[in-house]
Motif scaffolding. Structure first.
Motif, PDB file in Angstrom:
ATOM      1  N   ILE A   1       0.831  -1.211   0.000  1.00 27.85           N
ATOM      2  CA  ILE A   1       0.000   0.000   0.000  1.00 27.85           C
ATOM      3  C   ILE A   1       0.861   1.255   0.000  1.00 27.85           C
ATOM      4  CG2 ILE A   1      -1.605   1.367   1.430  1.00 27.85           C
ATOM      5  CD1 ILE A   1      -3.031  -0.834   0.001  1.00 27.85           C
ATOM      6  N   ILE A   2       1.847   1.309   0.871  1.00 25.18           N
ATOM      7  CA  ILE A   2       2.686   2.496   0.977  1.00 25.18           C
ATOM      8  C   ILE A   2       3.543   2.693  -0.275  1.00 25.18           C
ATOM      9  CG2 ILE A   2       4.615   3.496   2.293  1.00 25.18           C
ATOM     10  CD1 ILE A   2       1.850   3.715   3.628  1.00 25.18           C
ATOM     11  N   THR A   3       3.942   1.623  -0.917  1.00 25.33           N
ATOM     12  CA  THR A   3       4.801   1.728  -2.094  1.00 25.33           C
ATOM     13  C   THR A   3       4.030   2.129  -3.347  1.00 25.33           C
ATOM     14  OG1 THR A   3       6.247   0.029  -1.194  1.00 25.33           O
ATOM     15  CG2 THR A   3       6.436   0.473  -3.549  1.00 25.33           C
ATOM     16  N   PHE A   4       2.892   1.517  -3.579  1.00 25.37           N
ATOM     17  CA  PHE A   4       2.219   1.702  -4.858  1.00 25.37           C
ATOM     18  C   PHE A   4       1.066   2.702  -4.850  1.00 25.37           C
ATOM     19  CE2 PHE A   4       4.168  -2.531  -5.274  1.00 25.37           C
ATOM     20  CZ  PHE A   4       4.984  -2.249  -6.359  1.00 25.37           C
TER      21      PHE A   4
ATOM     22  N   THR B   1      -2.131  16.736  -3.147  1.00 26.60           N
ATOM     23  CA  THR B   1      -3.277  15.941  -2.724  1.00 26.60           C
ATOM     24  C   THR B   1      -2.852  14.525  -2.379  1.00 26.60           C
ATOM     25  OG1 THR B   1      -4.734  17.259  -4.121  1.00 26.60           O
ATOM     26  CG2 THR B   1      -5.564  15.124  -3.389  1.00 26.60           C
ATOM     27  N   MET B   2      -1.985  13.958  -3.206  1.00 22.88           N
ATOM     28  CA  MET B   2      -1.476  12.617  -2.921  1.00 22.88           C
ATOM     29  C   MET B   2      -0.741  12.606  -1.589  1.00 22.88           C
ATOM     30  SD  MET B   2       1.598  10.731  -2.912  1.00 22.88           S
ATOM     31  CE  MET B   2       2.659  11.790  -3.842  1.00 22.88           C
TER      32      MET B   2
ATOM     33  N   CYS C   1      -2.688  10.921   5.692  1.00 20.71           N
ATOM     34  CA  CYS C   1      -3.838  10.320   6.380  1.00 20.71           C
ATOM     35  C   CYS C   1      -3.621   8.827   6.602  1.00 20.71           C
ATOM     36  CB  CYS C   1      -5.121  10.557   5.586  1.00 20.71           C
ATOM     37  SG  CYS C   1      -5.657  12.262   5.617  1.00 20.71           S
ATOM     38  N   PHE C   2      -3.038   8.150   5.619  1.00 16.38           N
ATOM     39  CA  PHE C   2      -2.702   6.738   5.801  1.00 16.38           C
ATOM     40  C   PHE C   2      -1.749   6.552   6.976  1.00 16.38           C
ATOM     41  CE2 PHE C   2      -3.857   5.513   1.298  1.00 16.38           C
ATOM     42  CZ  PHE C   2      -4.745   4.521   1.673  1.00 16.38           C
ATOM     43  N   GLY C   3      -0.719   7.385   7.038  1.00 11.97           N
ATOM     44  CA  GLY C   3       0.254   7.282   8.124  1.00 11.97           C
ATOM     45  C   GLY C   3      -0.364   7.538   9.482  1.00 11.97           C
ATOM     46  N   ALA C   4      -1.183   8.584   9.571  1.00 14.62           N
ATOM     47  CA  ALA C   4      -1.861   8.889  10.836  1.00 14.62           C
ATOM     48  C   ALA C   4      -2.816   7.762  11.224  1.00 14.62           C
ATOM     49  CB  ALA C   4      -2.619  10.205  10.716  1.00 14.62           C
ATOM     50  N   ALA C   5      -3.500   7.203  10.238  1.00 11.70           N
ATOM     51  CA  ALA C   5      -4.413   6.097  10.520  1.00 11.70           C
ATOM     52  C   ALA C   5      -3.649   4.889  11.046  1.00 11.70           C
ATOM     53  CB  ALA C   5      -5.198   5.724   9.255  1.00 11.70           C
ATOM     54  N   TRP C   6      -2.455   4.641  10.520  1.00 10.54           N
ATOM     55  CA  TRP C   6      -1.666   3.511  11.000  1.00 10.54           C
ATOM     56  C   TRP C   6      -1.211   3.715  12.436  1.00 10.54           C
ATOM     57  CZ3 TRP C   6      -0.717  -1.382  10.044  1.00 10.54           C
ATOM     58  CH2 TRP C   6      -1.151  -1.891   8.836  1.00 10.54           C
TER      59      TRP C   6
ATOM     60  N   ILE D   1     -10.919  -3.351   2.946  1.00 15.73           N
ATOM     61  CA  ILE D   1     -11.698  -2.271   2.339  1.00 15.73           C
ATOM     62  C   ILE D   1     -10.814  -1.099   1.929  1.00 15.73           C
ATOM     63  CG2 ILE D   1     -13.476  -0.538   2.826  1.00 15.73           C
ATOM     64  CD1 ILE D   1     -14.847  -2.679   4.549  1.00 15.73           C
ATOM     65  N   CYS D   2      -9.705  -0.904   2.609  1.00 14.28           N
ATOM     66  CA  CYS D   2      -8.831   0.241   2.356  1.00 14.28           C
ATOM     67  C   CYS D   2      -8.393   0.362   0.892  1.00 14.28           C
ATOM     68  CB  CYS D   2      -7.628   0.174   3.293  1.00 14.28           C
ATOM     69  SG  CYS D   2      -6.490   1.531   3.103  1.00 14.28           S
TER      70      CYS D   2
END
Length: 88
Positions: free
Chosen positions: A14-17, A32-33, A39-44, A73-74
């Motif tokens: 997920i983090i790579t692609f 934006t990316m 947000c992904f990092g904070a969610a982790w 679902i992510c």
């Protein structure tokens, strides 16, 4: 241990692609990316505290089932997200 290996592999993929997918396929701007990946990092970070806390309360098996479904679902959410709903 096997489940942990799968989660680690999922996270690395997920983090790579995801950044490449968001900019090249979805047409997101780099800003934006970056916001999406932040947000992904904070969610982790939240995920790392929340999962064990819930596991202590309701047990490992139900927690792993629920959080595995959320993890599945992510990537689907990333595929179907629209550029109109972001901070661009």
């Amino acid at each position: 241990m096997l489940i942990a290996c799968f989660y680690l592999t999922w996270f690395i993929v997920i983090i790579t692609f995801t950044p490449i997918f968001l900019t090249d396929v979805k047409g997101f701007s780099p800003a934006t990316m970056s916001a999406v990946m932040t947000c992904f990092g904070a969610a982790w970070v939240v995920w790392g505290f929340l999962t064990p806390a819930i596991s202590d309360r309701i047990g490992r098996r139900p927690t792993m089932i629920v959080f595995t479904l959320i993890a599945a679902i992510c990537p689907v959410a990333v595929v179907y997200v629209s550029t109109r709903c972001c901070w661009a």
